[in-house]
Design a protein around this motif. Structure first.
Motif, PDB file in Angstrom:
ATOM      1  N   GLN A 100      14.885  -0.959  -5.369  1.00 20.69           N
ATOM      2  CA  GLN A 100      13.570  -1.472  -7.235  1.00 20.69           C
ATOM      3  C   GLN A 100      12.413  -0.943  -6.248  1.00 20.69           C
ATOM      4  OE1 GLN A 100      13.005  -5.655  -7.756  1.00 20.69           O
ATOM      5  NE2 GLN A 100      11.349  -5.365  -8.282  1.00 20.69           N
ATOM      6  N   ILE A 101      11.909  -0.140  -7.619  1.00 19.41           N
ATOM      7  CA  ILE A 101      10.681   0.568  -6.811  1.00 19.41           C
ATOM      8  C   ILE A 101       9.495  -0.473  -7.136  1.00 19.41           C
ATOM      9  CG2 ILE A 101       9.124   1.894  -7.794  1.00 19.41           C
ATOM     10  CD1 ILE A 101      10.815   3.986  -7.406  1.00 19.41           C
ATOM     11  N   GLY A 102       8.437  -0.573  -5.967  1.00 16.73           N
ATOM     12  CA  GLY A 102       7.882  -1.637  -5.755  1.00 16.73           C
ATOM     13  C   GLY A 102       9.050  -3.117  -5.073  1.00 16.73           C
ATOM     14  N   GLY A 103       9.772  -2.193  -4.159  1.00 14.27           N
ATOM     15  CA  GLY A 103      10.501  -3.190  -3.099  1.00 14.27           C
ATOM     16  C   GLY A 103       9.744  -2.721  -1.621  1.00 14.27           C
ATOM     17  N   GLU A 104       9.463  -4.139  -1.071  1.00 12.37           N
ATOM     18  CA  GLU A 104       9.149  -3.832  -0.117  1.00 12.37           C
ATOM     19  C   GLU A 104      10.292  -3.761   1.267  1.00 12.37           C
ATOM     20  OE1 GLU A 104       6.457  -7.258   3.203  1.00 12.37           O
ATOM     21  OE2 GLU A 104       7.207  -7.585   1.150  1.00 12.37           O
ATOM     22  N   VAL A 105       9.668  -2.821   2.418  1.00  7.68           N
ATOM     23  CA  VAL A 105      10.593  -2.016   2.967  1.00  7.68           C
ATOM     24  C   VAL A 105      10.201  -3.385   4.599  1.00  7.68           C
ATOM     25  CG1 VAL A 105      11.370  -0.604   4.366  1.00  7.68           C
ATOM     26  CG2 VAL A 105      10.635  -0.168   2.271  1.00  7.68           C
ATOM     27  N   VAL A 140      15.483  -3.860   1.927  1.00  8.56           N
ATOM     28  CA  VAL A 140      14.261  -3.764   0.981  1.00  8.56           C
ATOM     29  C   VAL A 140      13.942  -5.355   0.615  1.00  8.56           C
ATOM     30  CG1 VAL A 140      13.955  -3.008  -1.216  1.00  8.56           C
ATOM     31  CG2 VAL A 140      14.431  -1.279   0.697  1.00  8.56           C
ATOM     32  N   ARG A 141      13.054  -5.879   0.376  1.00  7.02           N
ATOM     33  CA  ARG A 141      12.597  -6.895  -0.378  1.00  7.02           C
ATOM     34  C   ARG A 141      12.431  -7.267  -1.911  1.00  7.02           C
ATOM     35  NH1 ARG A 141       9.239  -9.592   2.963  1.00  7.02           N
ATOM     36  NH2 ARG A 141      10.478 -10.055   4.533  1.00  7.02           N
ATOM     37  N   SER A 142      13.167  -7.826  -2.956  1.00  9.40           N
ATOM     38  CA  SER A 142      12.802  -7.282  -3.927  1.00  9.40           C
ATOM     39  C   SER A 142      12.396  -9.006  -4.234  1.00  9.40           C
ATOM     40  CB  SER A 142      13.237  -6.603  -4.714  1.00  9.40           C
ATOM     41  OG  SER A 142      13.159  -5.800  -4.141  1.00  9.40           O
ATOM     42  N   GLU A 143      11.783 -10.037  -5.203  1.00  5.31           N
ATOM     43  CA  GLU A 143      11.618 -10.975  -5.630  1.00  5.31           C
ATOM     44  C   GLU A 143      12.132 -12.601  -4.704  1.00  5.31           C
ATOM     45  OE1 GLU A 143      13.639 -10.653  -9.235  1.00  5.31           O
ATOM     46  OE2 GLU A 143      12.131  -9.067 -10.241  1.00  5.31           O
ATOM     47  N   PHE A 166       4.402   3.497   0.176  1.00  8.50           N
ATOM     48  CA  PHE A 166       3.226   3.548  -0.364  1.00  8.50           C
ATOM     49  C   PHE A 166       3.046   2.279   1.084  1.00  8.50           C
ATOM     50  CE2 PHE A 166       0.171   0.926  -1.188  1.00  8.50           C
ATOM     51  CZ  PHE A 166      -0.990   1.607  -2.511  1.00  8.50           C
ATOM     52  N   VAL A 167       2.409   3.217   1.557  1.00  6.18           N
ATOM     53  CA  VAL A 167       1.623   1.712   2.422  1.00  6.18           C
ATOM     54  C   VAL A 167       0.314   1.648   2.146  1.00  6.18           C
ATOM     55  CG1 VAL A 167       0.826   1.460   4.839  1.00  6.18           C
ATOM     56  CG2 VAL A 167       2.600   2.879   4.625  1.00  6.18           C
ATOM     57  N   GLU A 168       0.551  -0.472   1.940  1.00  5.06           N
ATOM     58  CA  GLU A 168      -1.103  -0.395   1.339  1.00  5.06           C
ATOM     59  C   GLU A 168      -2.312  -0.491   2.886  1.00  5.06           C
ATOM     60  OE1 GLU A 168      -0.564  -4.157   0.119  1.00  5.06           O
ATOM     61  OE2 GLU A 168       0.511  -3.270  -2.434  1.00  5.06           O
ATOM     62  N   ALA A 169      -3.152  -0.155   2.501  1.00  2.00           N
ATOM     63  CA  ALA A 169      -3.833   0.115   4.247  1.00  2.00           C
ATOM     64  C   ALA A 169      -4.574  -1.537   4.360  1.00  2.00           C
ATOM     65  CB  ALA A 169      -5.519   0.400   3.241  1.00  2.00           C
ATOM     66  N   LYS A 170      -4.943  -2.209   3.410  1.00  3.13           N
ATOM     67  CA  LYS A 170      -5.536  -3.671   3.947  1.00  3.13           C
ATOM     68  C   LYS A 170      -4.122  -4.615   4.759  1.00  3.13           C
ATOM     69  CE  LYS A 170      -9.935  -4.057   1.144  1.00  3.13           C
ATOM     70  NZ  LYS A 170     -10.726  -5.020   1.060  1.00  3.13           N
ATOM     71  N   THR A 171      -2.740  -4.422   4.162  1.00  5.35           N
ATOM     72  CA  THR A 171      -2.137  -5.384   4.614  1.00  5.35           C
ATOM     73  C   THR A 171      -1.202  -4.880   5.561  1.00  5.35           C
ATOM     74  OG1 THR A 171      -0.809  -4.936   2.458  1.00  5.35           O
ATOM     75  CG2 THR A 171      -2.091  -6.909   2.336  1.00  5.35           C
ATOM     76  N   HIS A 172      -1.236  -3.596   5.318  1.00  4.98           N
ATOM     77  CA  HIS A 172       0.216  -3.001   6.139  1.00  4.98           C
ATOM     78  C   HIS A 172       1.598  -2.782   5.588  1.00  4.98           C
ATOM     79  CE1 HIS A 172      -2.080  -0.348  10.088  1.00  4.98           C
ATOM     80  NE2 HIS A 172      -2.488  -0.334   8.650  1.00  4.98           N
ATOM     81  N   LYS A 173       1.378  -3.401   4.281  1.00  4.31           N
ATOM     82  CA  LYS A 173       3.271  -3.511   3.417  1.00  4.31           C
ATOM     83  C   LYS A 173       3.710  -2.115   3.155  1.00  4.31           C
ATOM     84  CE  LYS A 173       2.929  -8.436   1.283  1.00  4.31           C
ATOM     85  NZ  LYS A 173       3.423  -9.073   0.134  1.00  4.31           N
ATOM     86  N   VAL A 174       4.855  -1.646   3.191  1.00  4.14           N
ATOM     87  CA  VAL A 174       4.860  -0.411   2.573  1.00  4.14           C
ATOM     88  C   VAL A 174       6.416  -1.204   1.763  1.00  4.14           C
ATOM     89  CG1 VAL A 174       6.458   1.180   3.657  1.00  4.14           C
ATOM     90  CG2 VAL A 174       4.930  -0.210   5.905  1.00  4.14           C
TER      91      VAL A 174
END
Length: 478
Positions: free
Chosen positions: A142-147, A202-205, A121-129
């Protein structure tokens, strides 16, 4: 997309230049000199026939882009490598209906077990994936982890390369991001790489982990058609708590008839019900409506006007195409008229699809209540035309995200198709549509909502209907 026509007997591309498709040889390489020559010839030929070629990128800048692409071809390339060179160049045309695609046999070959086994999922404003689904054998992701990166390449560099290659009308981003949210693995495979193993960080917490993931088959992913067509019928209507909800999932006659529905009859019945029940508030949901038959889109618009209105301002073709409308072709299409250097399309003998540049009459049962229009990045082509006309004439409050289709119009209608020597398939639209809207507004953009809603990660994975909820809240606050 709009209903499309293939112009009969119109010679758009010369056989001597473009040739025919050949047997699939994925490892075959084509000489750099030939590829550079083909690139130059291809873009020159398209510019003569595509009336929107310089709509969003002027001739000087486009020339530099073509030169840059040619200069980047220093060695012989395979079909896939050449495709990856041309895809971003085609995207610079800013036209959803202009296509360069791999042939079906190449897509089948490519779609083996080498797709990254994650939906992202790509956040439109931040471009976090962020990871939205995990199809791999490793359940520690982890679901929600940042690639952070894929195979050593930072995710932002990957994202920018994908966004540059995905076609859109003008400079639109909402359609591109929505497509990535649905189909990131497939775009990554076509544009970036198709390895057997993916090293994903992947970055989680606040902690980073590296995962080695085996590639997945396309069969583990839901088909795109299922994602887009998450409905029972193309046309749906209900009244809940005094609020009418009309969902138009497609304007395409083919899809509507396949479901046993008739657009004209359905819409007339809807507006008769609104009148009989004295409904004051109507929500029209056109999210994920990729377009279709212009007759249907223009007809729907007519129910919101009480006097003559304009839908399209004009339809243009290039001089080269206008000159081809002669002899046998004039039995199908009327000759375009030259006006101050523009070649304006004048109807057709065989269809009403091209008539909507003329003044349009309102429907008899026009709606006089409050209208709310729900949109997103997959509101394309004739759906985007409808939305632009509704927004410009203030016939509805628009809620959601910017439409993926252009506010000013698009280039579509009739198509020409050809296969170039490498086997890549080229599709060129021949008619430039200009909507009857303010052309000093939203240049290169879609219709901008009156109330913009952001698609958050939580809403995406939770399937929350933010736009519908927002519209109902607006109605209840009155």
């Amino acid at each position: 997309m709009k209903k499309l026509f293939i112009l009969p007997l119109l010679v758009i591309f010369t056989q001597s230049f473009f040739g025919q498709a050949k047997e699939l040889k994925p490892d075959k390489k084509y000489p750099a000199d030939s590829l550079r020559q083909w690139t130059s010839g291809l873009m020159d030929e398209i510019s003569k026939k595509h009336p929107g070629f310089y709509r969003y990128t002027d001739k000087g800048k486009f020339g530099l882009l073509i030169d840059s692409t040619q200069q980047s071809i220093q060695d012989s390339l395979t079909q896939l490598q050449y495709y990856r060179k041309l895809k971003p160049l085609f995207a610079k045309i800013g036209c959803l209906h202009t296509g360069i695609e791999l042939p079906e046999e190449s897509k089948t070959y490519l779609n083996s077990n080498n797709l990254i086994p994650l939906e992202l999922f790509v956040e439109a404003k931040t471009h976090k994936v962020l990871v939205s689904k995990n199809y791999s054998d490793n359940k520690n992701i982890q679901i929600g982890g940042e690639v952070v990166s894929i195979n050593g390449i930072p995710i932002l560099a990957i994202l920018n390369k994908l966004l540059d290659a995905i076609p859109s009308d003008g400079y639109n981003q909402t359609e591109k991001i929505l497509l990535l949210n649905y189909r990131f693995p497939f775009w990554y495979q076509e544009i970036i790489d198709a390895p057997k193993v993916f090293k994903v960080v992947v970055r989680s917490e606040n902690a980073e982990q590296t995962f080695d993931l085996n590639g997945a088959s396309k069969d583990v992913f839901p088909p795109l058609g299922k994602l887009e067509k998450n409905y029972d019928s193309p046309l749906e209507f209900e009244v809940k708590n005094g609020i009418a909800i009309l969902k138009i999932h497609s304007f395409a006659d083919t899809a509507i008839k396949q479901s046993g529905q008739n657009f004209k009859k359905f819409i007339k019945d809807v507006f008769q019900t609104l009148q009989q029940q004295n409904i004051k508030d109507l929500i029209i949901d056109v999210r994920n409506n990729t377009g279709g038959t212009d007759d249907n889109a223009a007809l729907l618009a007519s129910f919101f006007f009480d006097k003559t209105f304009r839908y399209w301002d004009k339809i243009e073709v290039t001089e080269a195409v206008a000159k081809e409308i002669k002899g046998f072709n004039k039995m199908f299409y009327k000759k375009p008229e030259e006006n101050n250097g523009l070649y304006l399309w004048k109807k057709s003998w065989i269809t009403k699809e091209f008539d909507y540049y003329e003044p349009q009459e309102p429907a008899k049962m026009n709606f006089k209540g409050n209208s709310y229009l729900l949109t997103n990045g997959l509101c394309l082509s004739s759906c985007a035309d409808f939305t632009a006309v509704m927004s410009y004439n203030k016939k509805a409050v628009v809620i959601g995200q910017e439409t993926g289709g252009g506010y000013h119009g698009n280039t579509s209608g009739m198509l020409s198709r050809a296969t170039i020597p490498t086997g890549l398939v080229i599709t060129i639209p021949l008619q430039k549509y200009t909507n009857a809207v303010d052309l000093n507004k939203n240049f290169g953009r879609g219709t901008i909502p009156d109330h913009e809603t952001a698609t958050t990660f939580e809403n995406w994975i939770g399937n929350k209907d933010v736009e519908m909820d927002y519209a109902i809240q607006l109605i209840n606050k009155k």
